[in-house]
Design a protein around this motif. Structure first.
Motif, PDB file in Angstrom:
ATOM      1  N   ASN A  54       0.811  -1.222   0.000  1.00 11.16           N
ATOM      2  CA  ASN A  54       0.000   0.000   0.000  1.00 11.16           C
ATOM      3  C   ASN A  54       0.843   1.270   0.000  1.00 11.16           C
ATOM      4  OD1 ASN A  54       1.039  -0.079   2.550  1.00 11.16           O
ATOM      5  ND2 ASN A  54      -0.919   0.198   3.603  1.00 11.16           N
ATOM      6  N   GLY A  55       2.149   1.119  -0.126  1.00 14.52           N
ATOM      7  CA  GLY A  55       3.022   2.286  -0.164  1.00 14.52           C
ATOM      8  C   GLY A  55       3.349   2.867   1.200  1.00 14.52           C
ATOM      9  N   GLY A  56       2.868   2.227   2.250  1.00 12.03           N
ATOM     10  CA  GLY A  56       3.065   2.776   3.578  1.00 12.03           C
ATOM     11  C   GLY A  56       4.441   2.535   4.168  1.00 12.03           C
ATOM     12  N   SER A  57       5.184   1.653   3.572  1.00 14.04           N
ATOM     13  CA  SER A  57       6.515   1.317   4.061  1.00 14.04           C
ATOM     14  C   SER A  57       7.477   1.222   2.893  1.00 14.04           C
ATOM     15  CB  SER A  57       6.464  -0.021   4.799  1.00 14.04           C
ATOM     16  OG  SER A  57       7.754  -0.492   5.121  1.00 14.04           O
ATOM     17  N   THR A  58       8.659   1.795   3.079  1.00 16.39           N
ATOM     18  CA  THR A  58       9.680   1.720   2.048  1.00 16.39           C
ATOM     19  C   THR A  58      11.033   1.418   2.688  1.00 16.39           C
ATOM     20  OG1 THR A  58      10.092   4.104   2.164  1.00 16.39           O
ATOM     21  CG2 THR A  58       8.520   3.348   0.490  1.00 16.39           C
ATOM     22  N   ASP A  59      11.949   0.971   1.865  1.00 13.35           N
ATOM     23  CA  ASP A  59      13.317   0.733   2.310  1.00 13.35           C
ATOM     24  C   ASP A  59      14.250   1.046   1.159  1.00 13.35           C
ATOM     25  OD1 ASP A  59      15.287  -2.139   3.443  1.00 13.35           O
ATOM     26  OD2 ASP A  59      15.427  -0.008   3.954  1.00 13.35           O
ATOM     27  N   TYR A  60      15.432   1.545   1.480  1.00 10.94           N
ATOM     28  CA  TYR A  60      16.389   1.941   0.457  1.00 10.94           C
ATOM     29  C   TYR A  60      17.788   1.445   0.824  1.00 10.94           C
ATOM     30  CZ  TYR A  60      12.750   5.239  -0.968  1.00 10.94           C
ATOM     31  OH  TYR A  60      11.567   5.799  -1.389  1.00 10.94           O
ATOM     32  N   PHE A  68      16.925   8.635  -4.202  1.00 16.15           N
ATOM     33  CA  PHE A  68      15.919   7.863  -4.932  1.00 16.15           C
ATOM     34  C   PHE A  68      14.634   7.794  -4.117  1.00 16.15           C
ATOM     35  CE2 PHE A  68      18.959   4.915  -7.550  1.00 16.15           C
ATOM     36  CZ  PHE A  68      19.642   6.045  -8.003  1.00 16.15           C
ATOM     37  N   THR A  69      13.509   7.728  -4.824  1.00 14.69           N
ATOM     38  CA  THR A  69      12.209   7.567  -4.182  1.00 14.69           C
ATOM     39  C   THR A  69      11.410   6.515  -4.931  1.00 14.69           C
ATOM     40  OG1 THR A  69      12.196   9.890  -3.480  1.00 14.69           O
ATOM     41  CG2 THR A  69      10.097   8.701  -3.436  1.00 14.69           C
ATOM     42  N   ILE A  70      10.942   5.509  -4.202  1.00 16.49           N
ATOM     43  CA  ILE A  70      10.101   4.478  -4.795  1.00 16.49           C
ATOM     44  C   ILE A  70       8.651   4.794  -4.479  1.00 16.49           C
ATOM     45  CG2 ILE A  70      10.286   2.958  -2.771  1.00 16.49           C
ATOM     46  CD1 ILE A  70      10.249   0.566  -4.715  1.00 16.49           C
ATOM     47  N   SER A  71       7.781   4.549  -5.449  1.00 15.10           N
ATOM     48  CA  SER A  71       6.356   4.776  -5.253  1.00 15.10           C
ATOM     49  C   SER A  71       5.590   3.775  -6.113  1.00 15.10           C
ATOM     50  CB  SER A  71       5.969   6.208  -5.612  1.00 15.10           C
ATOM     51  OG  SER A  71       6.244   6.480  -6.977  1.00 15.10           O
ATOM     52  N   ARG A  72       4.286   3.734  -5.929  1.00 15.29           N
ATOM     53  CA  ARG A  72       3.487   2.804  -6.726  1.00 15.29           C
ATOM     54  C   ARG A  72       2.101   3.358  -6.946  1.00 15.29           C
ATOM     55  NH1 ARG A  72       3.508  -2.681  -3.699  1.00 15.29           N
ATOM     56  NH2 ARG A  72       2.114  -3.301  -5.401  1.00 15.29           N
ATOM     57  N   ASP A  73       1.474   2.889  -8.006  1.00 18.91           N
ATOM     58  CA  ASP A  73       0.097   3.214  -8.325  1.00 18.91           C
ATOM     59  C   ASP A  73      -0.599   1.885  -8.582  1.00 18.91           C
ATOM     60  OD1 ASP A  73      -2.341   3.921  -9.443  1.00 18.91           O
ATOM     61  OD2 ASP A  73      -1.509   5.600 -10.571  1.00 18.91           O
ATOM     62  N   ASN A  74      -1.311   1.391  -7.588  1.00 15.59           N
ATOM     63  CA  ASN A  74      -1.936   0.074  -7.722  1.00 15.59           C
ATOM     64  C   ASN A  74      -3.041   0.051  -8.769  1.00 15.59           C
ATOM     65  OD1 ASN A  74      -0.253  -1.191  -5.871  1.00 15.59           O
ATOM     66  ND2 ASN A  74      -1.637  -0.857  -4.152  1.00 15.59           N
ATOM     67  N   ALA A  75      -3.668   1.189  -8.988  1.00 11.78           N
ATOM     68  CA  ALA A  75      -4.708   1.248 -10.023  1.00 11.78           C
ATOM     69  C   ALA A  75      -4.112   0.993 -11.404  1.00 11.78           C
ATOM     70  CB  ALA A  75      -5.396   2.597  -9.986  1.00 11.78           C
ATOM     71  N   SER A 103      12.068 -10.606   3.818  1.00 11.06           N
ATOM     72  CA  SER A 103      12.334  -9.182   4.007  1.00 11.06           C
ATOM     73  C   SER A 103      12.541  -8.468   2.691  1.00 11.06           C
ATOM     74  CB  SER A 103      13.570  -9.003   4.882  1.00 11.06           C
ATOM     75  OG  SER A 103      14.738  -9.434   4.186  1.00 11.06           O
ATOM     76  N   TYR A 104      12.467  -7.144   2.756  1.00 11.01           N
ATOM     77  CA  TYR A 104      12.666  -6.347   1.548  1.00 11.01           C
ATOM     78  C   TYR A 104      14.023  -6.626   0.917  1.00 11.01           C
ATOM     79  CZ  TYR A 104       8.653  -3.337   2.732  1.00 11.01           C
ATOM     80  OH  TYR A 104       7.413  -2.855   3.004  1.00 11.01           O
ATOM     81  N   ARG A 105      15.053  -6.681   1.706  1.00  9.09           N
ATOM     82  CA  ARG A 105      16.400  -6.759   1.154  1.00  9.09           C
ATOM     83  C   ARG A 105      16.828  -8.180   0.812  1.00  9.09           C
ATOM     84  NH1 ARG A 105      20.173  -2.043   3.631  1.00  9.09           N
ATOM     85  NH2 ARG A 105      18.546  -0.501   3.984  1.00  9.09           N
TER      86      ARG A 105
END
Length: 122
Positions: A54-60, A68-75, A103-105
């Protein structure tokens, strides 16, 4: 048939920006975390960034944090990677994938795309 298609790569000067996109088709991944990785010849693929369903959590990765910025559009079944202040060491083929478990990594990712080349000149 599931297909992940990355786009948006190219040649840019150091300090410039690019926005990568990863569009999924064949099924929806709106309930899965997604990740971006990169790879250069002779090196292992490395984790870049990940985002929760849902985009509520990110890791870099430390090397890209703050740039850098990660994002998503589920639609649109699409995940993005905004890359600013690019450096020559960011040059690589960038891939997106779906996090199936873990995990993410270090988790298990699948449904890899063909990648998009990013080249940063000095």
């Amino acid at each position: 048939q599931v297909q992940m298609v990355e786009s948006g790569g190219g040649l840019v000067q150091a300090g410039g920006s690019l926005r990568l996109s990863c569009a999924a088709s064949g099924r929806t991944f709106s309930r899965y975390a997604m990740g971006w990785f990169r790879q250069t010849p002779g090196k292992e693929r490395e984790f870049v960034a990940a985002i929760s369903w849902n985009g509520g959590s990110t890791d870099y990765a430390e090397s890209v944090k703050g740039r850098f910025t990660i994002s998503r559009d589920n639609a649109k079944n699409t995940v993005y990677l905004q890359m600013n202040s690019l450096r020559p060491e960011d040059t690589a083929v960038y891939y997106c994938a779906v996090l199936l478990s873990g995990s993410y990594r270090f988790g298990k990712y699948d449904y890899w795309g063909q990648g998009t080349q990013v080249t940063v000149s000095s």
